[in-house]
Enzyme design. Structure first.
Site, PDB file in Angstrom:
ATOM      1  N   LYS A  25      38.751  47.353  41.385  1.00 26.81           N
ATOM      2  CA  LYS A  25      39.172  46.075  40.801  1.00 26.81           C
ATOM      3  C   LYS A  25      40.524  45.704  41.401  1.00 26.81           C
ATOM      4  CE  LYS A  25      40.656  43.797  36.501  1.00 26.81           C
ATOM      5  NZ  LYS A  25      40.690  43.806  35.026  1.00 26.81           N
ATOM      6  N   ASP A  66      46.894  39.496  36.262  1.00 26.00           N
ATOM      7  CA  ASP A  66      45.954  39.031  35.238  1.00 26.00           C
ATOM      8  C   ASP A  66      46.734  38.399  34.081  1.00 26.00           C
ATOM      9  OD1 ASP A  66      43.908  38.595  33.470  1.00 26.00           O
ATOM     10  OD2 ASP A  66      43.560  40.718  33.002  1.00 26.00           O
ATOM     11  N   LYS A  90      46.858  35.836  27.801  1.00 27.41           N
ATOM     12  CA  LYS A  90      47.363  37.067  27.192  1.00 27.41           C
ATOM     13  C   LYS A  90      48.654  36.776  26.433  1.00 27.41           C
ATOM     14  CE  LYS A  90      45.602  40.553  30.410  1.00 27.41           C
ATOM     15  NZ  LYS A  90      44.687  41.195  29.468  1.00 27.41           N
ATOM     16  N   ASP A 109      46.975  45.411  37.500  1.00 26.87           N
ATOM     17  CA  ASP A 109      45.536  45.192  37.372  1.00 26.87           C
ATOM     18  C   ASP A 109      44.768  45.335  38.691  1.00 26.87           C
ATOM     19  OD1 ASP A 109      43.605  44.916  35.461  1.00 26.87           O
ATOM     20  OD2 ASP A 109      43.593  42.724  35.469  1.00 26.87           O
ATOM     21  N   ASP A 153      39.663  36.213  30.002  1.00 23.38           N
ATOM     22  CA  ASP A 153      40.417  37.458  30.188  1.00 23.38           C
ATOM     23  C   ASP A 153      39.491  38.636  30.506  1.00 23.38           C
ATOM     24  OD1 ASP A 153      42.661  38.981  30.369  1.00 23.38           O
ATOM     25  OD2 ASP A 153      42.982  39.190  28.200  1.00 23.38           O
ATOM     26  N   GLU A 163      37.885  39.036  33.106  1.00 25.00           N
ATOM     27  CA  GLU A 163      37.709  38.559  34.481  1.00 25.00           C
ATOM     28  C   GLU A 163      37.343  39.680  35.451  1.00 25.00           C
ATOM     29  OE1 GLU A 163      40.523  39.576  33.308  1.00 25.00           O
ATOM     30  OE2 GLU A 163      41.168  40.848  34.959  1.00 25.00           O
ATOM     31  N   ARG A 174      35.345  42.260  35.336  1.00 26.10           N
ATOM     32  CA  ARG A 174      33.912  42.521  35.513  1.00 26.10           C
ATOM     33  C   ARG A 174      33.245  41.435  36.362  1.00 26.10           C
ATOM     34  NH1 ARG A 174      33.041  42.711  29.184  1.00 26.10           N
ATOM     35  NH2 ARG A 174      35.198  43.389  29.401  1.00 26.10           N
TER      36      ARG A 174
HETATM   37  N1  BES Z   1      43.215  43.897  32.782  1.00 21.10           N
HETATM   38  C1  BES Z   1      42.737  43.888  31.447  1.00 21.10           C
HETATM   39  C2  BES Z   1      42.602  45.287  30.839  1.00 21.10           C
HETATM   40  C3  BES Z   1      43.844  46.121  30.725  1.00 21.10           C
HETATM   41  C4  BES Z   1      44.474  46.280  29.510  1.00 21.10           C
HETATM   42  C5  BES Z   1      44.351  46.819  31.811  1.00 21.10           C
HETATM   43  C6  BES Z   1      45.591  47.083  29.391  1.00 21.10           C
HETATM   44  C7  BES Z   1      45.479  47.613  31.698  1.00 21.10           C
HETATM   45  C8  BES Z   1      46.090  47.755  30.481  1.00 21.10           C
HETATM   46  C9  BES Z   1      41.368  43.217  31.400  1.00 21.10           C
HETATM   47  O1  BES Z   1      41.155  42.221  32.343  1.00 21.10           O
HETATM   48  C10 BES Z   1      41.232  42.557  30.063  1.00 21.10           C
HETATM   49  O2  BES Z   1      41.973  41.673  29.797  1.00 21.10           O
HETATM   50  N2  BES Z   1      40.273  43.029  29.270  1.00 21.10           N
HETATM   51  C11 BES Z   1      40.007  42.463  27.991  1.00 21.10           C
HETATM   52  C12 BES Z   1      38.504  42.339  27.822  1.00 21.10           C
HETATM   53  C13 BES Z   1      38.076  41.522  26.644  1.00 21.10           C
HETATM   54  C14 BES Z   1      38.554  40.091  26.760  1.00 21.10           C
HETATM   55  C15 BES Z   1      36.562  41.568  26.533  1.00 21.10           C
HETATM   56  C16 BES Z   1      40.602  43.374  26.931  1.00 21.10           C
HETATM   57  O3  BES Z   1      40.564  44.585  27.094  1.00 21.10           O
HETATM   58  O4  BES Z   1      41.133  42.865  25.962  1.00 21.10           O
HETATM   59 ZN    ZN Z   2      42.196  42.357  34.109  1.00 16.74          ZN
HETATM   60 MN    MN Z   3      41.864  40.329  31.712  1.00 12.72          MN
END
Ligand code: BES
Ligand code: ZN
Ligand code: MN
Length: 492
Positions: free
Chosen positions: A260, A265, A272, A283, A342, A344, A346
């Protein structure tokens, strides 16, 4: 810091690391590198001042003939119980605390190591790797790059044969490629853009010996990577699709890595929180891990074919952002409802995974990603969460984590979880709900087909704001070593 090795005659160090097993019988006082100074281990142990427990350190300092000697005893516990992970932590901790004492040279004496791990070569390799890892600190953006006092670290042994040299070279290479990975993660998103990431991959490929191809926007569009392009749309930085190819076994099977590569992000319109955004330069930690592994694989000339891809972009906010509620396409053809902009990662990953399987024709694939905050809730920050469609392939990945001294844990893929991916207006939703780490993995599985596949969620693991006593803060380099060892397990 320069790292090397030597037999012990006639060496003079300001600092010495003495790893110590609980059952240690050796009288250290005969060691030439101690220059006649006495280490009262019997007294220390019998008086329980130093017991040799794992990670326990004890510092003794001597001054003789105007020369300084700092000795750092570091406990390793009992030999038969010592893991590679604990060994590296102990070496790293001893090194970091000695470095803090501002010595110019350190000797690391490897004592009574026979029987530890699979071979002496492996002990030397883990020692060298732990030292290089413990030495790194991110200073690139500091104006005052203070000169380091420490000049050399030397592994001291009475028996330096070809196996010793091989283990040393491999350990240093792993440490250096982890450092390369950590620097990619540590550089902020205004520096580490998709373009900069692609450039650094090119220079690593040139240096270590793998081929690099970068696909630009028009080509990405032609390949119909609509999911990837939806994520990058609001960014002023052009996306880059980075392809790395290493051929060490022409005609043999090819292992595929996907990382990834969100260089930032923000969450997109599903923005966020300020606190959540602050560290989102991390990220692209999955991409950095894959890139570091490619460097180590090529540098060590493994007899295996590995192809790696990274769909690098930023998730930003603008008038042309993709929206919650949109339904988008993907290279694999499935339509995706955007429940959250968010989620994104995947989206970029499914196009990359589909591409590597169908266009690069890899036989097995591992994707590595900072994918879900839920992973940190479920397993904490140090442990990698896995989802897989193939027990046999996961067993190999699991073994490679053990060799690397990192933690991985396989999550269950119960049939009901898959139901959550469905959407009433599209083929899939990108925010299928809890358990978040598993449903994110299963979303990617929808684009994998029958190819053996393991998904590795490294959220929270590739970057931390607090350091530990064996590693400094920032990028951790996690994932580089397991992927390297996986490639090594698959050598012809
Ligand atoms: N990049 C984040 C996940 C992340 C969180 C990485 C903390 C490193 C530290 C990812 O893109 C994300 O935002 N995931 C969301 C998914 C949800 C919206 C289904 C999440 O984990 O809240
Ligand atoms: Zn992310
Ligand atoms: Mn995200």
């Amino acid at each position: 810091m320069k790292i090397n090795y030597s037999i012990q005659n006639d060496l003079s160090f300001e600092g010495i690391i003495l790893p110590y097993f609980k059952e240690c019988k050796e009288n250290y006082n005969q060691l030439e590198i101690l220059k006649g100074n006495k280490i009262p281990t019997e007294f220390l142990v019998s008086d329980k001042i130093f017991k040799g427990e794992k990670q326990e350190t004890y510092n003794l300092n001597f001054i003789k003939d105007n020369a300084r000697l700092e000795v750092m005893l570091v406990g390793l516990g009992e030999k038969k119980e010592l893991s590679r992970r604990d060994f590296k932590k102990a070496i790293g901790k001893a090194y970091k605390s000695l470095k803090g004492k501002k010595v110019v040279s350190i000797g690391v004496y490897l004592n009574e190591i026979e029987g530890l791990f699979d071979s002496e070569e492996e002990v030397v390799k883990n020692t060298a790797q732990a030292l290089v890892v413990a030495d790194y600190k991110y200073i690139t953006q500091k104006s005052d790059k203070k000169e380091e006092k420490l000049e050399t670290v030397t592994l001291v042994s009475n028996n330096i044969d070809d196996n010793f040299k091989k283990g040393f070279g491999e350990g240093v290479s792993l440490g250096n490629n982890m450092e390369f990975c950590r620097e990619l993660v540590n550089e902020p998103a205004n520096v580490m853009t998709p373009t900069e990431l692609a450039n650094r991959v090119k220079s690593l490929g040139d240096k270590t010996g793998f081929e690099v191809e970068i696909l630009e926007y028009d080509k990405i569009k032609e390949l119909k990577m609509e999911a990837f392009l939806s994520v990058t749309r609001a960014s002023a930085e052009p996306p880059k699709f980075i392809i790395m190819r290493y051929k060490g076994n022409p005609g043999g099977e090819t292992l595929g890595f996907v990382g990834k590569g969100l260089t930032y992000d923000s969450g997109g319109l599903t923005l966020k929180s300020p606190a959540g955004m602050k560290t989102m330069k991390c990220d692209m930690g999955g991409a950095a891990g894959v890139i570091g592994a490619m460097g180590a694989i090529a540098e060590n000339k493994l007899n295996v074919n590995v192809t790696a891809v990274v769909a690098a972009c930023e998730n930003m906010v603008a008038g042309n952002s993709y929206r919650p509620g949109d339904i988008i396409g993907s290279m694999g053809g499935k339509t995706i409802f955007i429940g959250s902009t968010d989620a994104e990662g995947r989206l970029t990953l499914v196009d990359a995974v589909y591409y590597i399987i169908n266009n690069e024709k890899v036989d097995k694939v591992v994707d590595m990603a900072t994918l879900t905050g839920a992973k940190v809730v479920a397993l904490g920050s140090d442990t990698t969460g896995a989802v897989s469609n193939n027990d046999e392939f996961f067993a190999k990945v699991n073994k490679s984590y053990d060799k690397a001294g990192e933690y991985v844990w396989l999550m269950p893929s119960f049939p009901e979880f898959k139901e959550q991916l469905k959407h009433f207006e599209a083929d899939l939703t990108n925010s299928p709900g809890n358990p978040g780490t598993i449903t994110a993995g299963l979303f990617i599985r929808e684009f994998v087909g029958d190819t053996p596949w393991v998904h590795l969620d490294i959220a929270g693991a590739s970057y931390n704001t607090k350091g530990k006593d064996y590693i400094s803060s920032g990028g951790t380099g996690i994932g580089v070593s397991p992927l390297y060892h996986l490639a090594k397990l698959m050598e012809k």
